[in-house]
Design a protein around this motif. Structure first.
Motif, PDB file in Angstrom:
ATOM      1  N   UNK A  19      29.383 -12.119  30.056  1.00  0.00           N
ATOM      2  CA  UNK A  19      29.580 -12.919  28.839  1.00  0.00           C
ATOM      3  C   UNK A  19      29.197 -14.380  29.087  1.00  0.00           C
ATOM      4  N   UNK A  20      29.575 -14.916  30.238  1.00  0.00           N
ATOM      5  CA  UNK A  20      29.236 -16.304  30.561  1.00  0.00           C
ATOM      6  C   UNK A  20      27.725 -16.494  30.672  1.00  0.00           C
ATOM      7  N   UNK A  21      27.039 -15.535  31.242  1.00  0.00           N
ATOM      8  CA  UNK A  21      25.572 -15.617  31.330  1.00  0.00           C
ATOM      9  C   UNK A  21      24.971 -15.624  29.928  1.00  0.00           C
ATOM     10  N   UNK A  22      25.443 -14.723  29.073  1.00  0.00           N
ATOM     11  CA  UNK A  22      24.928 -14.676  27.703  1.00  0.00           C
ATOM     12  C   UNK A  22      25.191 -15.985  26.967  1.00  0.00           C
ATOM     13  N   UNK A  23      26.392 -16.534  27.138  1.00  0.00           N
ATOM     14  CA  UNK A  23      26.716 -17.790  26.469  1.00  0.00           C
ATOM     15  C   UNK A  23      25.867 -18.947  27.002  1.00  0.00           C
ATOM     16  N   UNK A  24      25.572 -18.948  28.299  1.00  0.00           N
ATOM     17  CA  UNK A  24      24.692 -19.993  28.853  1.00  0.00           C
ATOM     18  C   UNK A  24      23.299 -19.934  28.237  1.00  0.00           C
ATOM     19  N   UNK A  25      22.916 -18.739  27.804  1.00  0.00           N
ATOM     20  CA  UNK A  25      21.601 -18.558  27.185  1.00  0.00           C
ATOM     21  C   UNK A  25      21.662 -18.667  25.663  1.00  0.00           C
ATOM     22  N   UNK A  26      22.801 -19.112  25.136  1.00  0.00           N
ATOM     23  CA  UNK A  26      22.906 -19.392  23.709  1.00  0.00           C
ATOM     24  C   UNK A  26      23.475 -18.281  22.845  1.00  0.00           C
ATOM     25  N   UNK A  37      36.138  -9.137  16.422  1.00  0.00           N
ATOM     26  CA  UNK A  37      35.834  -9.517  17.802  1.00  0.00           C
ATOM     27  C   UNK A  37      36.151  -8.386  18.770  1.00  0.00           C
ATOM     28  N   UNK A  38      37.234  -7.669  18.531  1.00  0.00           N
ATOM     29  CA  UNK A  38      37.585  -6.524  19.384  1.00  0.00           C
ATOM     30  C   UNK A  38      36.514  -5.452  19.292  1.00  0.00           C
ATOM     31  N   UNK A  39      36.052  -5.159  18.078  1.00  0.00           N
ATOM     32  CA  UNK A  39      34.995  -4.156  17.909  1.00  0.00           C
ATOM     33  C   UNK A  39      33.730  -4.559  18.655  1.00  0.00           C
ATOM     34  N   UNK A  40      33.351  -5.823  18.516  1.00  0.00           N
ATOM     35  CA  UNK A  40      32.143  -6.319  19.181  1.00  0.00           C
ATOM     36  C   UNK A  40      32.296  -6.234  20.702  1.00  0.00           C
ATOM     37  N   UNK A  41      33.425  -6.662  21.214  1.00  0.00           N
ATOM     38  CA  UNK A  41      33.626  -6.639  22.666  1.00  0.00           C
ATOM     39  C   UNK A  41      33.694  -5.213  23.201  1.00  0.00           C
ATOM     40  N   UNK A  42      34.287  -4.283  22.449  1.00  0.00           N
ATOM     41  CA  UNK A  42      34.317  -2.881  22.879  1.00  0.00           C
ATOM     42  C   UNK A  42      32.910  -2.299  22.938  1.00  0.00           C
ATOM     43  N   UNK A  43      32.095  -2.607  21.933  1.00  0.00           N
ATOM     44  CA  UNK A  43      30.706  -2.129  21.946  1.00  0.00           C
ATOM     45  C   UNK A  43      29.935  -2.750  23.107  1.00  0.00           C
ATOM     46  N   UNK A  44      30.230  -4.007  23.400  1.00  0.00           N
ATOM     47  CA  UNK A  44      29.563  -4.683  24.515  1.00  0.00           C
ATOM     48  C   UNK A  44      29.920  -4.031  25.844  1.00  0.00           C
ATOM     49  N   UNK A  45      31.183  -3.640  25.996  1.00  0.00           N
ATOM     50  CA  UNK A  45      31.605  -2.969  27.235  1.00  0.00           C
ATOM     51  C   UNK A  45      30.869  -1.639  27.398  1.00  0.00           C
ATOM     52  N   UNK A  46      30.721  -0.901  26.313  1.00  0.00           N
ATOM     53  CA  UNK A  46      29.986   0.367  26.361  1.00  0.00           C
ATOM     54  C   UNK A  46      28.542   0.112  26.761  1.00  0.00           C
ATOM     55  N   UNK A  47      27.936  -0.908  26.156  1.00  0.00           N
ATOM     56  CA  UNK A  47      26.547  -1.243  26.488  1.00  0.00           C
ATOM     57  C   UNK A  47      26.420  -1.678  27.945  1.00  0.00           C
ATOM     58  N   UNK A  48      27.403  -2.416  28.445  1.00  0.00           N
ATOM     59  CA  UNK A  48      27.381  -2.851  29.842  1.00  0.00           C
ATOM     60  C   UNK A  48      27.494  -1.651  30.780  1.00  0.00           C
ATOM     61  N   UNK A  49      28.351  -0.701  30.445  1.00  0.00           N
ATOM     62  CA  UNK A  49      28.443   0.529  31.259  1.00  0.00           C
ATOM     63  C   UNK A  49      27.099   1.254  31.275  1.00  0.00           C
ATOM     64  N   UNK A  50      26.463   1.345  30.100  1.00  0.00           N
ATOM     65  CA  UNK A  50      25.153   1.998  30.017  1.00  0.00           C
ATOM     66  C   UNK A  50      24.135   1.252  30.880  1.00  0.00           C
ATOM     67  N   UNK A  51      24.135  -0.082  30.802  1.00  0.00           N
ATOM     68  CA  UNK A  51      23.207  -0.886  31.595  1.00  0.00           C
ATOM     69  C   UNK A  51      23.403  -0.653  33.090  1.00  0.00           C
ATOM     70  N   UNK A  52      24.651  -0.629  33.533  1.00  0.00           N
ATOM     71  CA  UNK A  52      24.956  -0.399  34.946  1.00  0.00           C
ATOM     72  C   UNK A  52      24.418   0.971  35.388  1.00  0.00           C
TER      73      UNK A  52
END
Length: 60
Positions: A19-26, A37-52
């Motif tokens: 999240x900090x990297x993304x925020x540094x990039x705007x 915000x909870x929905x967005x963060x939950x989807x982000x966690x799923x996407x991060x798991x997929x990326x890993x």
């Protein structure tokens, strides 16, 4: 290769780092209700798991 549900490297700290990297990039989490915000963060966690998994070659 690790199981994504038991991978000890996948911690809240990893999500915070990304999240900090993304925020540094705007990029920003959308403003709105806590529910949104909870929905967005939950989807982000799923996407991060997929990326890993993709990064380590654990997907087809």
């Amino acid at each position: 290769m690790s199981n994504p549900t038991t991978d000890l490297r996948f911690t809240p700290a990893l999500a915070v780092d990304i999240r900090q990297v993304l925020e540094r990039h705007g990029y920003r989490v959308p403003k709105g209700s806590p529910h949104l915000q909870t929905l967005v963060l939950n989807r982000s966690m799923k996407a991060l798991r997929d990326l890993v998994e993709i990064f380590e070659g654990r997907t087809a």
